[in-house]
Design a protein around this motif. Structure first.
Motif, PDB file in Angstrom:
ATOM      1  N   GLY A 150      -3.653   6.527   6.218  1.00 45.99           N
ATOM      2  CA  GLY A 150      -4.585   6.554   6.514  1.00 45.99           C
ATOM      3  C   GLY A 150      -5.812   5.483   6.685  1.00 45.99           C
ATOM      4  O   GLY A 150      -6.715   5.642   7.577  1.00 45.99           O
ATOM      5  N   PHE A 151      -5.057   4.207   6.676  1.00 44.58           N
ATOM      6  CA  PHE A 151      -5.306   2.907   6.886  1.00 44.58           C
ATOM      7  C   PHE A 151      -5.659   2.913   8.621  1.00 44.58           C
ATOM      8  O   PHE A 151      -6.383   2.626   9.648  1.00 44.58           O
ATOM      9  N   ARG A 152      -4.200   2.811   8.935  1.00 41.03           N
ATOM     10  CA  ARG A 152      -3.930   3.255  10.772  1.00 41.03           C
ATOM     11  C   ARG A 152      -4.702   3.904  11.573  1.00 41.03           C
ATOM     12  O   ARG A 152      -5.347   3.835  12.458  1.00 41.03           O
ATOM     13  N   ILE A 153      -5.316   5.306  11.133  1.00 38.46           N
ATOM     14  CA  ILE A 153      -6.142   6.450  11.206  1.00 38.46           C
ATOM     15  C   ILE A 153      -7.510   6.090  11.485  1.00 38.46           C
ATOM     16  O   ILE A 153      -8.163   5.385  12.690  1.00 38.46           O
ATOM     17  N   MET A 154      -7.769   4.879  10.462  1.00 42.11           N
ATOM     18  CA  MET A 154      -8.862   5.087  10.240  1.00 42.11           C
ATOM     19  C   MET A 154      -8.834   3.208  11.510  1.00 42.11           C
ATOM     20  O   MET A 154      -9.577   3.112  12.440  1.00 42.11           O
ATOM     21  N   ALA A 155      -7.883   2.306  11.060  1.00 38.77           N
ATOM     22  CA  ALA A 155      -7.970   1.587  12.479  1.00 38.77           C
ATOM     23  C   ALA A 155      -7.781   2.162  14.032  1.00 38.77           C
ATOM     24  O   ALA A 155      -8.642   1.141  14.422  1.00 38.77           O
ATOM     25  N   GLU A 156      -7.549   2.845  13.911  1.00 37.18           N
ATOM     26  CA  GLU A 156      -6.969   2.997  15.551  1.00 37.18           C
ATOM     27  C   GLU A 156      -8.387   4.228  16.038  1.00 37.18           C
ATOM     28  O   GLU A 156      -8.277   4.369  17.380  1.00 37.18           O
ATOM     29  N   ALA A 157      -9.239   4.271  15.043  1.00 37.96           N
ATOM     30  CA  ALA A 157     -10.816   4.575  15.302  1.00 37.96           C
ATOM     31  C   ALA A 157     -11.542   4.143  15.210  1.00 37.96           C
ATOM     32  O   ALA A 157     -12.814   4.327  15.573  1.00 37.96           O
ATOM     33  N   GLY A 158     -11.485   2.647  14.983  1.00 35.40           N
ATOM     34  CA  GLY A 158     -12.540   1.954  15.196  1.00 35.40           C
ATOM     35  C   GLY A 158     -13.326   1.300  13.573  1.00 35.40           C
ATOM     36  O   GLY A 158     -14.292   1.168  13.636  1.00 35.40           O
ATOM     37  N   ALA A 159     -12.515   1.856  12.366  1.00 34.51           N
ATOM     38  CA  ALA A 159     -13.163   2.245  11.416  1.00 34.51           C
ATOM     39  C   ALA A 159     -12.488   1.306  10.520  1.00 34.51           C
ATOM     40  O   ALA A 159     -11.110   1.601   9.899  1.00 34.51           O
ATOM     41  N   LEU A 160     -12.706   0.300   9.759  1.00 33.78           N
ATOM     42  CA  LEU A 160     -11.848  -0.457   8.518  1.00 33.78           C
ATOM     43  C   LEU A 160     -12.413  -0.077   7.475  1.00 33.78           C
ATOM     44  O   LEU A 160     -13.587   0.392   7.260  1.00 33.78           O
ATOM     45  N   PRO A 161     -12.252   0.858   6.259  1.00 34.48           N
ATOM     46  CA  PRO A 161     -12.646   0.447   4.872  1.00 34.48           C
ATOM     47  C   PRO A 161     -12.704  -0.996   4.360  1.00 34.48           C
ATOM     48  O   PRO A 161     -12.244  -1.564   4.762  1.00 34.48           O
ATOM     49  N   ASP A 164     -16.471 -14.879  -4.984  1.00 30.88           N
ATOM     50  CA  ASP A 164     -16.906 -13.659  -4.353  1.00 30.88           C
ATOM     51  C   ASP A 164     -16.500 -12.508  -3.725  1.00 30.88           C
ATOM     52  O   ASP A 164     -16.473 -11.493  -4.405  1.00 30.88           O
ATOM     53  N   LEU A 165     -15.374 -13.655  -2.349  1.00 23.48           N
ATOM     54  CA  LEU A 165     -14.701 -12.463  -1.550  1.00 23.48           C
ATOM     55  C   LEU A 165     -13.422 -12.221  -2.428  1.00 23.48           C
ATOM     56  O   LEU A 165     -13.720 -10.346  -2.510  1.00 23.48           O
ATOM     57  N   GLN A 166     -13.312 -13.036  -3.110  1.00 22.26           N
ATOM     58  CA  GLN A 166     -11.545 -11.801  -3.441  1.00 22.26           C
ATOM     59  C   GLN A 166     -12.468 -11.015  -4.727  1.00 22.26           C
ATOM     60  O   GLN A 166     -11.660 -10.326  -4.752  1.00 22.26           O
ATOM     61  N   MET A 167     -12.940 -11.195  -5.504  1.00 21.75           N
ATOM     62  CA  MET A 167     -13.766 -10.448  -6.685  1.00 21.75           C
ATOM     63  C   MET A 167     -14.360  -8.842  -5.982  1.00 21.75           C
ATOM     64  O   MET A 167     -13.929  -7.431  -6.277  1.00 21.75           O
ATOM     65  N   ARG A 168     -14.760  -9.163  -5.160  1.00 26.37           N
ATOM     66  CA  ARG A 168     -15.384  -7.882  -4.550  1.00 26.37           C
ATOM     67  C   ARG A 168     -14.348  -7.235  -3.397  1.00 26.37           C
ATOM     68  O   ARG A 168     -13.766  -6.078  -3.543  1.00 26.37           O
ATOM     69  N   GLN A 169     -13.360  -8.158  -3.229  1.00 21.80           N
ATOM     70  CA  GLN A 169     -12.112  -7.541  -2.788  1.00 21.80           C
ATOM     71  C   GLN A 169     -11.190  -6.770  -3.829  1.00 21.80           C
ATOM     72  O   GLN A 169     -10.886  -5.885  -3.250  1.00 21.80           O
ATOM     73  N   VAL A 209       0.802  -1.389  -0.530  1.00 21.48           N
ATOM     74  CA  VAL A 209       0.074  -0.590   0.299  1.00 21.48           C
ATOM     75  C   VAL A 209       0.732   1.469   0.043  1.00 21.48           C
ATOM     76  O   VAL A 209       2.008   1.107   0.814  1.00 21.48           O
ATOM     77  N   SER A 210       0.453   2.159  -0.532  1.00 16.28           N
ATOM     78  CA  SER A 210       0.705   3.455  -0.704  1.00 16.28           C
ATOM     79  C   SER A 210       1.408   3.858   0.433  1.00 16.28           C
ATOM     80  O   SER A 210       0.581   3.739   1.569  1.00 16.28           O
ATOM     81  N   ALA A 211       1.947   5.406   1.117  1.00 20.60           N
ATOM     82  CA  ALA A 211       2.686   5.152   2.082  1.00 20.60           C
ATOM     83  C   ALA A 211       1.169   6.429   2.964  1.00 20.60           C
ATOM     84  O   ALA A 211       0.762   6.639   3.582  1.00 20.60           O
ATOM     85  N   GLY A 212       1.044   7.291   1.950  1.00 19.50           N
ATOM     86  CA  GLY A 212      -0.289   8.247   2.012  1.00 19.50           C
ATOM     87  C   GLY A 212      -0.856   6.791   2.104  1.00 19.50           C
ATOM     88  O   GLY A 212      -2.802   6.863   3.468  1.00 19.50           O
ATOM     89  N   GLY A 213      -1.229   5.902   1.915  1.00 19.68           N
ATOM     90  CA  GLY A 213      -2.728   4.611   2.101  1.00 19.68           C
ATOM     91  C   GLY A 213      -2.556   3.737   3.907  1.00 19.68           C
ATOM     92  O   GLY A 213      -3.609   4.002   3.812  1.00 19.68           O
ATOM     93  N   ALA A 235     -13.455  -3.741  -4.641  1.00 17.58           N
ATOM     94  CA  ALA A 235     -12.777  -2.583  -3.200  1.00 17.58           C
ATOM     95  C   ALA A 235     -11.476  -1.694  -3.416  1.00 17.58           C
ATOM     96  O   ALA A 235     -11.031  -0.393  -3.452  1.00 17.58           O
ATOM     97  N   GLU A 236     -10.299  -2.564  -3.975  1.00 12.39           N
ATOM     98  CA  GLU A 236      -9.301  -2.015  -3.491  1.00 12.39           C
ATOM     99  C   GLU A 236      -9.036  -0.806  -5.256  1.00 12.39           C
ATOM    100  O   GLU A 236      -8.049   0.043  -4.896  1.00 12.39           O
ATOM    101  N   GLU A 237      -9.479  -1.661  -6.536  1.00 17.09           N
ATOM    102  CA  GLU A 237      -9.423  -0.579  -7.466  1.00 17.09           C
ATOM    103  C   GLU A 237     -10.435   0.697  -7.322  1.00 17.09           C
ATOM    104  O   GLU A 237      -9.691   1.602  -8.166  1.00 17.09           O
ATOM    105  N   ALA A 238     -11.479   0.650  -6.708  1.00 20.15           N
ATOM    106  CA  ALA A 238     -11.633   1.973  -6.524  1.00 20.15           C
ATOM    107  C   ALA A 238     -11.142   2.764  -5.398  1.00 20.15           C
ATOM    108  O   ALA A 238     -11.363   4.087  -5.548  1.00 20.15           O
ATOM    109  N   ARG A 239     -10.387   2.303  -4.683  1.00 21.79           N
ATOM    110  CA  ARG A 239     -10.251   2.689  -3.295  1.00 21.79           C
ATOM    111  C   ARG A 239      -8.240   4.419  -4.022  1.00 21.79           C
ATOM    112  O   ARG A 239      -8.028   5.088  -4.697  1.00 21.79           O
TER     113      ARG A 239
END
Length: 110
Positions: free
Chosen positions: A47-58, A92-97, A40-44, A100-104
């Motif tokens: 962002g993921f770490r901040i969201m995880a610490e807040a209890g929200a996961l993408p 199905d899960l892998q396709m949805r994942q 994942v990029s440094a910015g990503g 979601a990654e492509e959308a991000r």
């Protein structure tokens, strides 16, 4: 040492001497193991770490956890019909994942 490294080193030395690096969360503990951040990029990653610490996961992280759980479940199955159904769920899960990654990635490009 490049000019950027020298500037960073100077700033860290100044912050340390002023006590700005003392008493931080996790001080004296090893850095957490985050092997997924390598892809994942440094910015990503920040962002993921901040969201995880807040209890929200993408969604893509939630889906990644579901994929890993489904793979573990699939490894335990011996009945061919159950394995086929579990593989269908996994696909199905892998396709949805992937979606979601492509959308991000598209969102981050702006």
């Amino acid at each position: 040492m490049t000019w950027l490294n020298r500037i960073a080193e100077r700033m860290m030395t100044k912050a340390r001497s002023e006590g700005q690096l003392s008493g931080l969360k996790g001080e004296g503990q090893p850095l957490p193991d985050r092997p997924g951040d390598a892809f994942v990029s440094a910015g990503g990653a920040v962002g993921f770490r901040i969201m995880a610490e807040a209890g929200a996961l993408p969604e893509e992280i939630t889906l990644k956890k579901q994929v890993l759980a489904q793979q573990a479940h699939l490894a335990t199955l011996v009945d061919e019909a159950e394995r086929k159904a579990a593989m269908r769920v996994l696909a199905d899960l892998q396709m949805r994942q992937a979606m979601a990654e492509e959308a991000r990635r598209a969102f981050m490009k702006g």
